[in-house]
Enzyme design. Structure first.
Site, PDB file in Angstrom:
ATOM      1  N   GLU A 165       0.804  -1.234   0.000  1.00 56.15           N
ATOM      2  CA  GLU A 165       0.000   0.000   0.000  1.00 56.15           C
ATOM      3  C   GLU A 165       0.837   1.284   0.000  1.00 56.15           C
ATOM      4  OE1 GLU A 165      -2.791  -0.512   3.239  1.00 56.15           O
ATOM      5  OE2 GLU A 165      -3.497  -2.409   2.437  1.00 56.15           O
ATOM      6  N   GLU A 272      -6.363 -10.576  -1.460  1.00 59.67           N
ATOM      7  CA  GLU A 272      -7.189 -10.344  -0.257  1.00 59.67           C
ATOM      8  C   GLU A 272      -8.662 -10.283  -0.634  1.00 59.67           C
ATOM      9  OE1 GLU A 272      -5.721  -7.037   2.109  1.00 59.67           O
ATOM     10  OE2 GLU A 272      -3.625  -7.539   1.689  1.00 59.67           O
TER      11      GLU A 272
HETATM   12  O1  9MR Z   1      -7.720  -8.054   8.235  1.00 57.82           O
HETATM   13  C1  9MR Z   1      -6.741  -7.334   8.953  1.00 57.82           C
HETATM   14  C2  9MR Z   1      -7.296  -6.858  10.278  1.00 57.82           C
HETATM   15  O2  9MR Z   1      -7.583  -7.960  11.133  1.00 57.82           O
HETATM   16  C3  9MR Z   1      -6.311  -5.931  10.957  1.00 57.82           C
HETATM   17  O3  9MR Z   1      -6.910  -5.359  12.103  1.00 57.82           O
HETATM   18  C4  9MR Z   1      -5.880  -4.837   9.985  1.00 57.82           C
HETATM   19  C5  9MR Z   1      -4.791  -3.982  10.583  1.00 57.82           C
HETATM   20  O4  9MR Z   1      -3.617  -4.716  10.753  1.00 57.82           O
HETATM   21  O5  9MR Z   1      -5.377  -5.375   8.790  1.00 57.82           O
HETATM   22  C6  9MR Z   1      -6.300  -6.158   8.103  1.00 57.82           C
HETATM   23  O6  9MR Z   1      -5.713  -6.648   6.918  1.00 57.82           O
HETATM   24  C7  9MR Z   1      -5.340  -5.658   5.962  1.00 57.82           C
HETATM   25  C8  9MR Z   1      -4.117  -6.162   5.249  1.00 57.82           C
HETATM   26  O7  9MR Z   1      -3.095  -6.431   6.177  1.00 57.82           O
HETATM   27  C9  9MR Z   1      -3.635  -5.167   4.206  1.00 57.82           C
HETATM   28  N1  9MR Z   1      -4.685  -4.807   3.282  1.00 57.82           N
HETATM   29  C10 9MR Z   1      -5.955  -4.393   3.886  1.00 57.82           C
HETATM   30  C11 9MR Z   1      -6.415  -5.460   4.880  1.00 57.82           C
HETATM   31  C12 9MR Z   1      -7.762  -5.085   5.462  1.00 57.82           C
HETATM   32  O8  9MR Z   1      -7.607  -3.905   6.224  1.00 57.82           O
END
Ligand code: 9MR
Length: 381
Positions: A165, A272
């Site tokens: 990102e 994802e």
């Molecule tokens: O699904 C993840 C959630 O449980 C966490 O709280 C969050 C912050 O670390 O991250 C989410 O996963 C993200 C991923 O790491 C990167 N792309 C977006 C995802 C959804 O926010």
């Protein structure tokens, strides 16, 4: 693609598949149709899992994941704040458990993620006497982190989300304003990939982002990736996160995203995938975890179950997406869902907290939904 006869597929009732979840992974009936078998000749099919699912506390979830998926990503446990919470302290316990689970169940392990503006402790960016870190300090920290983490899982992690990102969602700059960029400069991305390659000469190395179906962000991503390739930065693939809604982004943009990235001679991955079925106020596709929307009376309409017509819409959406992925099976090397089942999706808390969402193929009882059947049907030739 593995052929599943229409007859054996039609015997695939919800009950038949659900039976799998009550068995340990190894005891799953080898003749039961599963996603990993159905798409075995097309692409890896993965899920993001949490600690309880892989360390035995959620044995049913673990067994379902092992039987259905050929790849796994740690949803949170390999992020900087989890694996390296303090300057001199790494915490490998959970990540080691993922590696063990993947090995035991013949699944590919994906490392997520090395360099991200989010879930990175504040100390990483701090220098001496209350000042921000210098470029040299932060580059050293980045290199040490990447060498330690990637080095530990060399030969066990198939590929790493090296930079996550880094692109901006708006404004005139291509790159997001982040401490990585402010302190190191735009070449922080090049550096991260080079450190990862030093640490593991064989792992696949990915750039991963959301919202790439948006034309502006996609063309910025293409510029970024072309630049990396021109400078000889060791990148193998690009991850399109694919946090989707029922009606957005348009299918044509999903397909164009794959085509544009494949044209750069990079492996393309859906990293994802989920489909948000709840009302949204705007900004669909913006998966920035810091974004919040206010809830309201009508923001959480399906607290007691998803109505049949909505199940069908979700199934149709997934069928359409898989039709695209299969058309591009020569470039798409993996399709990973962001979670195993509806009860464990981040979308129950984003962008409005405390809602009941239904974005995945398995329901809260780990039973396959109509969307599962629709995806499996796509695999029948
Ligand atoms: O699904 C993840 C959630 O449980 C966490 O709280 C969050 C912050 O670390 O991250 C989410 O996963 C993200 C991923 O790491 C990167 N792309 C977006 C995802 C959804 O926010």
């Amino acid at each position: 693609m593995q052929l599943i006869s229409r007859r054996s597929f039609l015997t695939l009732t919800a009950g038949a598949v659900a039976g799998v979840v009550h068995q340990p992974a190894a005891a799953a009936d080898p003749s039961t149709p599963t996603l990993r078998k159905a798409f075995a000749n097309d692409f890896l099919i993965g899920a993001a899992l949490n600690t309880a699912q892989i360390d035995g506390r959620d044995a049913k979830g673990g067994a379902l994941a092992a039987s259905q998926f050929s790849a796994l990503t740690a949803e949170n446990d390999m992020k900087w704040q989890s694996i390296h919470p303090a300057p001199d302290r790494y915490n490998f316990q959970a990540a080691d458990a993922y590696a063990k689970f993947a090995g035991k169940n013949d699944m590919k392990l994906i490392g997520h993620c090395l360099v991200w503006h989010s879930q990175t402790p504040a100390w990483v960016f701090q220098g001496d006497n209350g000042q921000p870190a210098t470029r040299e300090q932060l580059l050293k920290r980045m290199r040490d982190h990447i060498h330690t983490v990637v080095g530990r899982y060399k030969g066990k992690v198939m590929g790493w989300d090296v930079v996550n990102e880094a692109l901006a969602d708006g404004g005139s700059d291509i790159l997001r304003d982040s401490p990585w960029r402010r302190i190191i400069g735009d070449d922080f991305i090049d550096q991260a990939f080079r450190f990862a390659r030093e640490a593991d000469p064989k792992a696949e190395l990915y750039y991963n982002d959301y919202g790439l179906e948006n034309e502006r962000k996609r063309s910025n991503c293409v510029k970024l990736l072309k630049g990396l390739k021109e400078r000889g930065v060791p990148i193998t693939g690009v991850g399109t996160q694919s946090h989707f809604h029922l009606n957005s982004p348009p299918l044509a943009e999903v397909e164009k995203t794959i085509v544009d990235f494949a044209a750069l001679k990079l492996k393309v991955m859906v990293t994802e995938l989920d489909v948000d079925v709840l009302p949204s106020r705007g900004n669909p596709g913006n998966a920035d975890i810091n974004r919040r929307e206010q809830g309201g009376d009508r923001s959480n309409p399906y607290t007691s179950g998803l109505p049949d017509d909505m199940q069908e819409k979700l199934a149709k959406r997934y069928a359409d997406l898989f039709a695209i992925y299969l058309r591009h099976r020569n470039s798409v090397t993996r399709v990973t869902f962001w979670g195993l089942d509806d009860g464990h999706s981040w979308l129950n808390g984003f962008p409005v907290r405390g809602r009941t969402n239904y974005p995945l193929l398995f329901d809260r009882n780990l039973k396959p939904k109509p969307a599962f059947t629709a995806v499996m049907k796509k695999s029948i030739k």
